[in-house]
Motif scaffolding. Structure first.
Motif, PDB file in Angstrom:
ATOM      1  N   ASN A 163       0.719  -1.209  -0.112  1.00 30.75           N
ATOM      2  CA  ASN A 163       0.003   0.138   0.008  1.00 30.75           C
ATOM      3  C   ASN A 163       0.786   1.361   0.001  1.00 30.75           C
ATOM      4  O   ASN A 163       0.225   2.465  -0.096  1.00 30.75           O
ATOM      5  CB  ASN A 163      -0.824   0.052   1.206  1.00 30.75           C
ATOM      6  N   SER A 164       2.076   0.989   0.161  1.00 30.33           N
ATOM      7  CA  SER A 164       3.042   2.400   0.150  1.00 30.33           C
ATOM      8  C   SER A 164       4.094   2.354  -1.173  1.00 30.33           C
ATOM      9  O   SER A 164       3.497   2.703  -2.068  1.00 30.33           O
ATOM     10  CB  SER A 164       3.776   2.463   1.279  1.00 30.33           C
ATOM     11  N   ARG A 165       5.168   1.780  -0.758  1.00 34.58           N
ATOM     12  CA  ARG A 165       6.148   1.829  -1.718  1.00 34.58           C
ATOM     13  C   ARG A 165       5.746   1.103  -3.053  1.00 34.58           C
ATOM     14  O   ARG A 165       5.934   1.710  -4.184  1.00 34.58           O
ATOM     15  CB  ARG A 165       7.554   1.204  -1.263  1.00 34.58           C
ATOM     16  N   VAL A 166       5.221  -0.283  -3.118  1.00 36.31           N
ATOM     17  CA  VAL A 166       4.909  -0.856  -4.344  1.00 36.31           C
ATOM     18  C   VAL A 166       3.699   0.105  -5.095  1.00 36.31           C
ATOM     19  O   VAL A 166       3.663   0.060  -6.366  1.00 36.31           O
ATOM     20  CB  VAL A 166       4.459  -2.326  -3.995  1.00 36.31           C
ATOM     21  N   TRP A 167       2.990   0.252  -4.249  1.00 35.70           N
ATOM     22  CA  TRP A 167       1.748   1.115  -4.888  1.00 35.70           C
ATOM     23  C   TRP A 167       2.249   2.338  -5.521  1.00 35.70           C
ATOM     24  O   TRP A 167       1.869   2.923  -6.848  1.00 35.70           O
ATOM     25  CB  TRP A 167       0.739   1.640  -4.081  1.00 35.70           C
ATOM     26  N   LYS A 168       3.231   3.061  -4.928  1.00 35.04           N
ATOM     27  CA  LYS A 168       3.752   4.313  -5.578  1.00 35.04           C
ATOM     28  C   LYS A 168       4.645   4.086  -6.764  1.00 35.04           C
ATOM     29  O   LYS A 168       4.487   4.917  -7.601  1.00 35.04           O
ATOM     30  CB  LYS A 168       4.673   4.877  -4.387  1.00 35.04           C
TER      31      LYS A 168
END
Length: 408
Positions: free
Chosen positions: A246-251
């Motif tokens: 929900n943070s790095r991968v989504w970004k």
């Protein structure tokens, strides 16, 4: 609408009902939300959507309600019957992409930096191998290739190079159907705190669930068996580290711009509803074709994990429900005999890709793996005479009659 708290017992039921969201207009099937952006009732609502984990009602590069249902359905299939470290049903986050290559790019680029290395095996899909050895290599991310079917070679490679940060597995592999023992390799990788990623395209979550073996990421080209009808291109990346997804991968997913689109997501969702029925027929037909060709005078060899003669038969049967719908074989007489065979087909379709309801036949050396140098291909078992077959759901007697006629 099935209550989300109910634990569905069968994957066929999950394929039909899993991930479905109630529609405000009471549509039976999830609509195509063909909108680039979504409005907010109030400034506060907009702020809440931006701050929350659900990005499906902001801007369609970030997410879309049509994506969400497909993502949740695939996540439900991959996690079905698996418990996490906390003893509760495993929770996965899925991100729907425009293609399998896009999903794979997000997976690698969100987890690797310049100077890192990937450990993988030979006989990968040509697009994967070129992404690793050309695109990532130009960004100073190197690839180490060894035979991951041998635990001693895998362990030695990891111990010899501290720059290895991720182990990538494709099983069954394209097009030789080589299989890697997921439990064994994941166990070795975890001893060294390495990430483990798996391409589960050939098997689908109906036949194989890599998350059972403590892997970190799974991805699919949804274009293939998950869609099943050849109507849309797509890919999906799934991860169990929800905070990171929900943070790095989504970004990375958002900034690379590899998102799906509402129409393709809709087609994928409808295709997955029949996944169990299709896979059962694909598998039974493939076994019949493999057994028939294995005894055919015109065939040099058949590569199918369901045959005891396949070197990875035992591993495949350990981690797969059925051997799958893919096989490869070599026609006696080399390239010219192979060309004659392909040209004489009347029912089987001459086309690349795989996993559609009709039988597809292709020539890897000149098609899917054309970008791989010949010496490298042959070292990995992808010879000039190798034919790849995605066995469809037609009546088996018609498939076999077409093959026999073309092999005369």
């Amino acid at each position: 609408m099935v209550n989300k708290d109910i634990q569905l017992k069968g994957k066929g039921t999950v394929a039909v009902h899993g991930g479905n969201e109630p529609d405000p207009n009471y549509a039976h099937l999830t609509p195509i939300y063909a909108s680039s952006t979504f409005y907010f009732d109030t400034a506060e609502q907009g702020m809440e959507r931006f701050a929350g984990e659900d990005k499906t009602r902001i801007y369609s590069r970030w997410g879309n309600p049509s994506f969400k249902v497909a993502e949740q359905k695939i996540a439900a299939l991959e996690a079905h019957g698996i418990t996490g470290a906390d003893g509760k049903p495993l929770q996965l986050k899925a991100l729907l992409h425009a293609s399998g290559q896009a999903a794979m790019a997000t997976m690698f680029l969100s987890n690797l930096s310049a100077g890192d290395k990937v450990l993988t095996h030979y006989s990968l899909y040509g697009g994967t191998q070129e992404l690793l050895t050309k695109v990532l290599a130009e960004n100073n991310i190197e690839t180490v290739i060894t035979d991951l079917r041998d635990p001693e070679l895998a362990a030695a490679a990891i111990k010899a190079d501290k720059a290895i940060k991720l182990v990538h597995i494709e099983t069954p592999a394209n097009p030789t159907l080589q299989c890697v023992d997921l439990e064994m390799i994941s166990g070795i990788a975890k001893q060294h705190q390495l990430l483990v990623t798996v391409d589960n395209t050939f098997a689908t979550p109906y036949l194989q669930q890599p998350f059972r073996y403590d892997v970190d990421y799974v991805f699919h080209s949804t274009t293939k068996f998950l869609n099943g009808h050849g109507t849309a291109i797509g890919g999906v990346l799934l991860g169990k580290d929800l905070e990171k997804m929900n943070s790095r991968v989504w970004k990375w997913y958002v900034l690379l711009g590899g998102n799906s689109n509402p129409f393709d997501a809709f087609m994928l969702t409808q295709g997955m509803r029949t996944l169990e029925l299709r896979m059962e027929r694909h598998c039974s037909n493939a076994m019949a074709v493999a057994q028939h060709l294995d005894n055919h005078a015109a065939i040099e060899q058949v590569l199918y994990t369901g045959l005891p003669s396949h070197p990875d038969h035992t591993v495949a049967m350990k981690q797969m429900k059925h051997p799958g719908g893919m096989l490869s074989f070599e026609v006696k007489g080399g390239v010219e005999a192979g060309k004659r065979f392909i040209n004489r087909l009347q029912i089987c379709t001459r086309a690349v890709s795989l996993g559609t309801v009709d039988t597809l036949i292709s020539h890897p050396a000149s098609m899917s793996h054309a970008g791989i140098p010949k010496a490298e291909r042959e070292k990995y078992g992808i010879t000039d005479g190798l034919i790849r077959m995605s066995v469809g759901i037609e009546n088996i007697e018609d498939i076999i009659a077409d093959l026999d006629n073309a092999l005369q």
